[in-house]
Motif scaffolding. Structure first.
Motif, PDB file in Angstrom:
ATOM      1  N   PHE A   1     -37.842  87.045 -12.343  1.00  0.00           N
ATOM      2  CA  PHE A   1     -37.733  86.815 -13.778  1.00  0.00           C
ATOM      3  C   PHE A   1     -37.632  85.322 -14.048  1.00  0.00           C
ATOM      4  O   PHE A   1     -37.118  84.562 -13.225  1.00  0.00           O
ATOM      5  CB  PHE A   1     -36.522  87.547 -14.367  1.00  0.00           C
ATOM      6  CG  PHE A   1     -35.187  87.133 -13.811  1.00  0.00           C
ATOM      7  CD1 PHE A   1     -34.378  86.220 -14.478  1.00  0.00           C
ATOM      8  CD2 PHE A   1     -34.730  87.668 -12.607  1.00  0.00           C
ATOM      9  CE1 PHE A   1     -33.146  85.841 -13.950  1.00  0.00           C
ATOM     10  CE2 PHE A   1     -33.496  87.290 -12.079  1.00  0.00           C
ATOM     11  CZ  PHE A   1     -32.709  86.370 -12.753  1.00  0.00           C
ATOM     12  N   PHE A   2     -38.164  84.903 -15.186  1.00  0.00           N
ATOM     13  CA  PHE A   2     -38.117  83.502 -15.585  1.00  0.00           C
ATOM     14  C   PHE A   2     -36.973  83.277 -16.564  1.00  0.00           C
ATOM     15  O   PHE A   2     -36.749  84.084 -17.477  1.00  0.00           O
ATOM     16  CB  PHE A   2     -39.428  83.090 -16.264  1.00  0.00           C
ATOM     17  CG  PHE A   2     -40.527  82.696 -15.305  1.00  0.00           C
ATOM     18  CD1 PHE A   2     -40.781  81.359 -15.026  1.00  0.00           C
ATOM     19  CD2 PHE A   2     -41.307  83.656 -14.689  1.00  0.00           C
ATOM     20  CE1 PHE A   2     -41.795  80.993 -14.144  1.00  0.00           C
ATOM     21  CE2 PHE A   2     -42.322  83.304 -13.820  1.00  0.00           C
ATOM     22  CZ  PHE A   2     -42.574  81.963 -13.544  1.00  0.00           C
ATOM     23  N   LEU A   3     -36.261  82.182 -16.372  1.00  0.00           N
ATOM     24  CA  LEU A   3     -35.217  81.743 -17.302  1.00  0.00           C
ATOM     25  C   LEU A   3     -35.739  80.588 -18.148  1.00  0.00           C
ATOM     26  O   LEU A   3     -36.384  79.670 -17.621  1.00  0.00           O
ATOM     27  CB  LEU A   3     -33.973  81.279 -16.546  1.00  0.00           C
ATOM     28  CG  LEU A   3     -32.911  82.303 -16.156  1.00  0.00           C
ATOM     29  CD1 LEU A   3     -31.778  81.603 -15.411  1.00  0.00           C
ATOM     30  CD2 LEU A   3     -32.354  83.027 -17.384  1.00  0.00           C
ATOM     31  N   PHE A   4     -35.438  80.627 -19.443  1.00  0.00           N
ATOM     32  CA  PHE A   4     -35.861  79.579 -20.360  1.00  0.00           C
ATOM     33  C   PHE A   4     -34.669  79.015 -21.118  1.00  0.00           C
ATOM     34  O   PHE A   4     -33.726  79.743 -21.452  1.00  0.00           O
ATOM     35  CB  PHE A   4     -36.868  80.133 -21.380  1.00  0.00           C
ATOM     36  CG  PHE A   4     -38.179  80.532 -20.770  1.00  0.00           C
ATOM     37  CD1 PHE A   4     -39.209  79.624 -20.678  1.00  0.00           C
ATOM     38  CD2 PHE A   4     -38.369  81.816 -20.288  1.00  0.00           C
ATOM     39  CE1 PHE A   4     -40.424  79.985 -20.109  1.00  0.00           C
ATOM     40  CE2 PHE A   4     -39.579  82.186 -19.720  1.00  0.00           C
ATOM     41  CZ  PHE A   4     -40.607  81.267 -19.632  1.00  0.00           C
ATOM     42  N   ASP A   5     -34.756  77.734 -21.404  1.00  0.00           N
ATOM     43  CA  ASP A   5     -33.770  77.072 -22.253  1.00  0.00           C
ATOM     44  C   ASP A   5     -34.197  77.276 -23.706  1.00  0.00           C
ATOM     45  O   ASP A   5     -34.602  76.352 -24.403  1.00  0.00           O
ATOM     46  CB  ASP A   5     -33.706  75.584 -21.902  1.00  0.00           C
ATOM     47  CG  ASP A   5     -32.516  74.885 -22.546  1.00  0.00           C
ATOM     48  OD1 ASP A   5     -31.700  75.579 -23.191  1.00  0.00           O
ATOM     49  OD2 ASP A   5     -32.422  73.656 -22.445  1.00  0.00           O
ATOM     50  N   GLU A   6     -34.147  78.528 -24.125  1.00  0.00           N
ATOM     51  CA  GLU A   6     -34.601  78.942 -25.445  1.00  0.00           C
ATOM     52  C   GLU A   6     -33.688  80.043 -25.966  1.00  0.00           C
ATOM     53  O   GLU A   6     -32.875  80.603 -25.217  1.00  0.00           O
ATOM     54  CB  GLU A   6     -36.044  79.472 -25.388  1.00  0.00           C
ATOM     55  CG  GLU A   6     -37.088  78.509 -24.871  1.00  0.00           C
ATOM     56  CD  GLU A   6     -37.493  77.445 -25.882  1.00  0.00           C
ATOM     57  OE1 GLU A   6     -37.038  77.531 -27.054  1.00  0.00           O
ATOM     58  OE2 GLU A   6     -38.286  76.552 -25.516  1.00  0.00           O
TER      59      GLU A   6
ATOM     60  N   GLY B   1     -38.209  77.586 -13.330  1.00  0.00           N
ATOM     61  CA  GLY B   1     -37.176  78.459 -13.880  1.00  0.00           C
ATOM     62  C   GLY B   1     -37.227  79.893 -13.426  1.00  0.00           C
ATOM     63  O   GLY B   1     -36.564  80.751 -14.016  1.00  0.00           O
ATOM     64  N   VAL B   2     -37.982  80.200 -12.368  1.00  0.00           N
ATOM     65  CA  VAL B   2     -38.096  81.593 -11.947  1.00  0.00           C
ATOM     66  C   VAL B   2     -37.124  81.901 -10.816  1.00  0.00           C
ATOM     67  O   VAL B   2     -36.926  81.106  -9.903  1.00  0.00           O
ATOM     68  CB  VAL B   2     -39.548  81.926 -11.515  1.00  0.00           C
ATOM     69  CG1 VAL B   2     -39.971  81.127 -10.308  1.00  0.00           C
ATOM     70  CG2 VAL B   2     -39.700  83.419 -11.227  1.00  0.00           C
TER      71      VAL B   2
END
Length: 459
Positions: free
Chosen positions: A147-152, A211-212
């Motif tokens: 899974f990808f993590l985002f600063d969003e 970011g994964v």
């Protein structure tokens, strides 16, 4: 008498006791729909206690709409033609979990009963496992998710039109000790959450892409393993958003990076003895005859069951050569370019990894397909085709091993599959195939950025 812990609950009496010990006024109850989306509500204590013995009702629209709450117009089970009545559910005391972000709050899973049970994802997997038990086998499984993590935030991604998103960390740094050490508190929080909610993570590391992360969830009996996988996806997203971040389990969010997998590790044991049904030290690669038949069934039915493992339009953008995702129904021994990877080992570790599934798949349906097809192979005493040695992407494979290239084609293969109907029932196959056809139709109503860029001026 010692205070009960959530993971110790096994029956309605113990569920009552832990609620009383904690003095809870309300309890969380949730279930999973066709797309693997978790739905539910807070339930007042007295209503919940009554539901423990008598069940409760929930509007069956949750089995008649898509992941954007749009109503299917092509399913028989429910719709305007039925008036969207309530459907009965049973509460599953053994699924009790703590919800760490909510103090002493408890979460219980529920499962549809009555006619709805035929299309309930968790009920489907349970019936496949009943079949395994009837054949004399226990099934263990474990899920791995990227899974990808985002600063969003949910608002910021919409404000940006899902473009120019900021990954939590930059660059391609797979297995990076630097990233996991600099951001150690992130890893520690997720590991602690997983322990507290009983989907323990055996391994957590960065993967290739900005970011994964990849998380390997601990092995368990297959139904419990699917619960763990489904809850991991939901509460990883909850945890991230509470931190001002976002996690996505889309199969592929960017054409620049590999897609996100949902690999399934499976093994069988003999129910009477607990001994491995997959391991035979005297056979090549330790593969018993049963494991060989199991893999053959998975290989043979993979093209027919693909929609259950790649259930979205986006799933098929992942299934391309050279991006760590299979493109044909192949198998090999310790080969990560094939759809099925046999992992030799000991009686304890001999297993098969079903590498086809993407992170967007419903864990219950993906496991039902992977296990059901293997059981089919055992029943029919199927033999697998020759294992792939080397790079599967660079080799030619028989035409019948080719996987459907679109969701529509996958839905058609599922719809006409006699094996699928035998394994899962006509009601499920008809309903699920229709929902995937709906998903494809929804996509066709939209104009993509690629089409505008390619045709707007020049054609």
């Amino acid at each position: 008498m010692s205070r009960l812990q959530a993971r110790d609950i096994r029956n309605s009496q113990e569920a009552r006791r832990i609620i009383e010990e904690r003095g809870l006024s309300h309890v969380k109850v949730g279930m999973f729909d066709i797309d693997g989306v978790m739905l539910g509500k807070y339930m007042r204590r007295d209503k919940f206690l009554n539901a423990l013995d008598n069940g409760f009702a929930f509007c069956d629209v949750v089995l008649g709409w898509d992941s954007k709450d749009e109503l299917y117009d092509n399913v028989r089970y429910t719709g305007w033609h039925t008036g969207y009545p309530d459907a009965p559910l049973r509460i599953l005391p053994e699924t009790c979990r703590d919800v760490p972000a909510e103090g002493d709050m408890l979460l219980f899973l529920a499962e549809f009963e009555g006619p709805a049970e035929a299309i309930c994802p968790r009920g489907l997997l349970r019936r496949v496992l009943d079949k395994a038990r009837g054949m004399g086998f226990g099934v263990s499984g474990a899920l791995e998710y990227e899974f990808f993590l985002f600063d969003e935030t949910p608002q910021s991604i919409r404000d940006k039109g899902f473009r120019d998103l900021k990954p939590f960390t930059p660059d391609m740094m797979g297995y990076s000790m630097l990233r996991s050490s600099v951001h150690a508190e992130i890893y520690h929080e997720l590991l602690a959450l997983a322990e507290a909610m009983d989907f323990p993570i055996e391994g957590l590391h960065t993967e290739t892409g900005p970011g994964v992360l990849e998380a390997a969830i601990g092995v368990d009996e297959a139904l419990a393993a699917a619960d763990k996988g489904a809850l991991f996806k939901v509460f990883t997203k909850v945890w991230a958003q509470r931190r001002g971040l976002m996690a996505t389990f889309m199969a592929k969010w960017s054409p620049d990076y590999p897609g996100q997998s949902g690999h399934i590790h499976l093994s069988l044991t003999h129910a009477d003895s607990g001994a491995s049904a997959f391991f035979d030290a005297d056979k090549p690669h330790g593969m018993s005859d049963l494991q060989r038949h199991f893999v053959a069934g998975q290989q043979a039915l993979m093209p027919e069951l693909l929609a259950m493992l790649a259930p979205t339009i986006n799933s098929y953008t992942r299934l391309i050569p050279g991006f760590w995702a299979p493109t044909d129904a192949t198998w090999g021994v310790e080969n990560r370019t094939t759809a099925l990877r046999v992992i030799p080992g000991s009686a304890k570790s001999q297993r098969v990894e079903y590498r086809l599934g993407s992170a967007d798949a419903n864990p219950y349906l993906a496991m039902a397909a992977a296990i059901g097809s293997g059981l089919h192979g055992i029943q029919q005493r199927l033999e697998p085709e020759a294992p792939v040695v080397g790079n599967a992407y660079e080799q030619a494979h028989p035409a019948h091993q080719a996987l459907p290239r679109t969701l529509w084609d996958a839905a058609q293969r599922l719809r006409v599959s006699e094996a699928a109907r035998g394994l899962f029932g006509d009601d499920f196959v008809e309903h699920f195939a229709a929902t995937r056809e709906w998903e494809e139709r929804q996509f066709r109503r939209h104009i993509t950025d690629w089409e505008l860029d390619r045709y707007f001026e020049i054609i």
